[in-house]
Scaffold this active site. Structure first.
Site, mmCIF file in Angstrom:
data_model
loop_
_atom_site.group_PDB
_atom_site.id
_atom_site.type_symbol
_atom_site.label_atom_id
_atom_site.label_comp_id
_atom_site.label_asym_id
_atom_site.label_seq_id
_atom_site.Cartn_x
_atom_site.Cartn_y
_atom_site.Cartn_z
ATOM 1 N N GLU A 110 3.283 -5.975 0.360
ATOM 2 C CA GLU A 110 1.747 -4.988 1.351
ATOM 3 C C GLU A 110 0.247 -5.589 0.901
ATOM 4 O O GLU A 110 -0.006 -6.104 1.922
ATOM 5 C CB GLU A 110 2.388 -3.964 1.208
ATOM 6 C CG GLU A 110 1.572 -3.091 1.637
ATOM 7 C CD GLU A 110 1.936 -2.614 3.486
ATOM 8 O OE1 GLU A 110 3.597 -3.398 3.940
ATOM 9 O OE2 GLU A 110 1.635 -1.979 4.153
ATOM 10 N N PRO B 250 -1.628 -0.969 6.846
ATOM 11 C CA PRO B 250 -1.586 -0.961 6.165
ATOM 12 C C PRO B 250 -1.472 0.264 5.182
ATOM 13 O O PRO B 250 -2.126 0.689 4.810
ATOM 14 C CB PRO B 250 -1.936 -2.381 5.146
ATOM 15 C CG PRO B 250 -3.341 -2.497 5.637
ATOM 16 C CD PRO B 250 -3.011 -1.905 7.050
ATOM 17 N N CYS B 251 -0.279 -0.088 4.125
ATOM 18 C CA CYS B 251 -0.059 0.451 2.935
ATOM 19 C C CYS B 251 -1.732 0.638 1.930
ATOM 20 O O CYS B 251 -1.789 -0.771 1.508
ATOM 21 C CB CYS B 251 1.044 1.043 2.033
ATOM 22 S SG CYS B 251 0.987 1.799 0.873
ATOM 23 N N PRO B 252 -2.243 1.433 1.338
ATOM 24 C CA PRO B 252 -2.064 2.464 1.789
ATOM 25 C C PRO B 252 -3.077 3.776 2.904
ATOM 26 O O PRO B 252 -3.604 4.666 1.767
ATOM 27 C CB PRO B 252 -1.824 3.051 0.395
ATOM 28 C CG PRO B 252 -2.983 2.630 -0.510
ATOM 29 C CD PRO B 252 -2.770 1.297 0.485
#
Lengths: 413, 79, 235
Positions: free
Chosen positions: A381, B16-18
């Protein structure tokens, strides 16, 4: 600096002095081989970005309080007191290091700069000078673990809405394609908060006929980013406890490098830990999923925590061989792949680090461009966010995608 | 639709995280104490993240409103 | 002057060795006593047996070869030179058959290996005066190089110094007599203090004593720690 704070920081420093840490602190000969290894230095050749220089910022304090040389002849090693100015230096050193450990490959001794930076991060926490955003995120994660019963209902309603999207895109996935709280499931999948981390993974699990359950918690460990061992453990324990309660055989961590690394370091857990990429490669090898080939040219960015620090090099390439005809390696030797420049909590700090991230990862942008691929694939991510930012900033004109999304898109029912 | 008046609206969809939590924690500081921020989210994780964040940072979620694939939070700055 | 020579050649040598051995043991004991923490992951791809590759990393410095070949060559020559000089000193203590696998006469003090090491040391020193290694360096780095430089300079050129006196004074037999007397704990310095170039030997021993004493309190400990460090990296 107040004497009480000073003394508490010295004690905090001492708490980090394990055998391995002492070796990391005492072995450096300052030969400087590591200097060009750091993407920040390679992009901005300033001495403060050389890994050995960063480490020396911590080492000088170490010498002052914990070595005979530093006590009796501080001038020899430029030993330094812990002062407010030292904290500023520590912060710059620690939060310009992404913990990619590329320098560790260069060092003739294998000194782990990231480990040394963990001391700097802990001292900053002790002085309440750590980046506020990272602490806030870690506190939120811990609180979630403490209040999960009250929060479950809201999460389940969110998942319900996602299920409709899964069914809409991948038909024949059943009525409840995102199972939660399944006691006796084989796999507990730990995702991130975003739908993009849940929907494609669910589609592949279901296509492979996996007996799985989605975790209530997010995988990313903000405690590790901020360098707080206690919070790191509390955040990880939420997942461990859930896995034990559901009696799963495996915990599968989503595409998040830090989460994979932290979870894989678990010792004596009654379950195995795998990353999503490894899971997808396994399904392919076992013939549990079939993929069609996707058009276009592709390259793969190895996330540092998954590849160099996790050993997962072959699996993504195996998947990509089944997915695409035109695959181009980004780095001749993946062990030397440049870090995306967003690890160590830098991406999580959002726009406050954007300028530094873009400047310090210029070599990464050049590497992306050099691949001449239309699509940059990755499995983390943090990397995805950073590579997307680089793509925009340097106008690379590429598409940055998650490997799991490609797998889900290419599923043959 | 909620009838709560808000001073600021934050679009936190598909981030997107966070980022949703990072942006709300910064955004809340841009309104005065006692004022409300409306945050539009799409992440299922926001439904656990936002209440946990509100609890640790000392703000109050006045209402959680679901509209299709989106969830809107109305958060009052308390300090 | 005679007293000063004696102090450097006898008591100071014992002091240096004692400080060095005890200091090194203390440093190692401190490491072993330190709490164990969960080790971070190794660097992948890993290769087995990891201890063998770690040993290879420590002795052959493959990462330096890959990223800085000139430095690797200098480090190689320097460390091999030090090893040869160590063996050369052993030959002064007694005749070891193992050292005569390739038959040779005493080579110590002739200057060739010493000169090679000196050139390497000069290179290391110059390297530290230029960015970016300059910014990484601390006084200790320069001081150790200078100490090494002086030790080698006075030691290596002993044979050259003998030429001043037509090879008529202090030579291998005298060095042998002195060193073996030290080992037998019955120091006898008479044979090495009255020659015209005795000051060379005294200076050599003086700087060597300082180096030996500095060993446990400086980065010279990398010679020991490198094996454990590389093993950690290899997993």
């Amino acid at each position: 600096m107040e004497a009480q704070l000073h003394d508490s920081l010295v004690t905090l420093f001492e708490s980090k002095l394990s055998t391995q840490m002492l070796l990391n602190l005492e072995t450096c000969s300052r030969c400087g081989i590591c200097t060009p290894a750091c993407h920040a230095y390679a992009s901005m050749p300033l001495a403060k970005y050389a890994p050995a220089y960063r480490a020396e910022v911590v080492r000088r304090i170490y010498k002052r309080y914990f070595t005979k040389q530093g006590r009796f002849m501080p001038v020899l090693g430029e030993a330094k007191d812990i002062t407010d100015a030292a904290l500023v230096e520590l912060k710059e050193a620690a939060y310009s290091c992404t913990g990619c450990r590329r320098c560790m490959v260069y060092c003739p001794f294998g000194i782990d700069t990231q480990q040394i930076m963990s001391i700097a991060k802990l001292l900053l926490i002790g002085a309440q000078a750590e980046p506020e955003t990272l602490s806030m995120l870690a506190d939120m994660s811990v609180s979630k673990g403490e209040n999960i019963d009250a929060l479950k209902e809201g999460f389940l309603s969110g998942i319900k809405r996602l299920e409709d999207q899964v069914v809409e895109k991948w038909r024949s996935q059943g009525e409840h394609p995102i199972p939660t709280d399944v006691v006796g499931a084989d796999v507990l999948y730990v995702a991130l908060a975003g739908a993009h981390s849940i929907i494609p993974a669910a589609a592949v699990f279901n296509a492979a006929g996996e007996k799985w359950s989605l975790s209530f918690f997010e995988a990313v460990n903000f405690g590790a980013f901020v360098g707080d061992p206690t919070k790191t453990r509390l955040i990880l324990d939420r997942i461990v406890n859930e896995a034990k309660r559901l009696k799963v055989k495996e915990v599968c961590i989503c595409e998040c490098g830090t989460a994979v690394r932290v979870a894989k370091q678990l010792k004596d857990a009654p379950f195995a830990v795998v990353g999503l990429t490894e899971m997808h490669a396994r399904y392919l090898r076992q013939g549990r999923i079939k993929l069609r080939k996707l058009p276009g040219s592709y390259t793969y960015h190895d996330p540092c925590q998954i590849a160099r620090n996790g050993g997962v090099y072959d699996e993504p390439r195996y998947i990509l061989r089944h997915l695409v005809e035109d695959f181009r390696e980004m780095s001749p030797d993946p062990k030397y792949n440049w870090c995306c420049g967003g690890g160590g909590g830098l991406v999580a700090m959002g726009e406050e680090t954007l300028e530094f991230r873009m400047q310090s990862a210029k070599v990464k942008a050049e590497q992306m461009r050099g691949s001449k691929a239309e699509v940059v694939v990755t499995a983390c991510e943090n990397c995805h966010t950073q590579l997307s930012d680089l793509n925009r900033h340097y106008a690379l004109g590429q598409r940055v995608v998650f490997l799991s999304s490609l797998v889900a898109d290419a599923l043959i029912p | 639709m909620s009838t709560i008046a808000y001073a600021k609206e934050l679009d936190l969809r598909n981030l997107p995280c966070p980022m949703p939590v990072v942006k709300i924690s910064k955004g809340i500081k841009e309104v005065a104490v006692g004022e409300v921020v409306k945050a539009i989210t799409t992440d299922p994780g926001a439904l656990t993240d936002f209440p946990a964040w509100a609890k640790t940072s000392g703000h109050q979620i006045l209402e959680t409103e679901t509209t299709g694939t989106e969830v809107n939070f109305y958060i009052k700055r308390l300090k | 002057m005679a007293t000063l020579y004696y102090l450097i050649l006898a008591p100071m040598v014992y002091l240096a060795v004692a400080v060095s051995v005890l200091g090194t043991l203390w440093r190692i004991a401190r490491l072993l006593r330190a709490p164990a923490a969960p080790p971070p992951p190794p660097i992948y791809p890993s290769r087995k047996p990891s201890w063998l590759f770690a040993l290879g990393d420590a002795l052959l410095l493959p990462s330096v070869f890959k990223h800085n070949a000139p430095l690797w060559a200098a480090l190689g020559l320097f460390h091999l030179g030090l090893a040869a000089l160590f063996l050369g000193h052993l030959e002064l203590v007694a005749d070891f058959k193992a050292l005569q696998l390739i038959p040779h006469s005493i080579f110590l003090g002739k200057g060739l290996i010493g000169l090679t090491v000196l050139v390497c040391l000069m290179y290391f020193l110059c390297r530290r005066m230029v960015s970016p290694t300059k910014e990484l360096s601390v006084p200790e780095d320069y001081l150790l190089l200078v100490l090494l430089l002086f030790t080698v300079l006075f030691g290596a050129q002993m044979d050259w110094a003998r030429t001043w006196f037509g090879y008529s004074s202090m030579g291998v037999d005298e060095y042998r007599g002195y060193l073996s007397s030290l080992i037998r704990l019955k120091p006898s310095v008479e044979g090495v203090t009255s020659a015209g170039h005795s000051f060379m030997l005294v200076a050599h021993v003086f700087f060597a004593n300082l180096l030996i004493m500095a060993f446990p309190f400086t980065k010279l400990m990398h010679a020991i720690f490198t094996f454990a460090m590389n093993k950690f990296r290899r997993g």
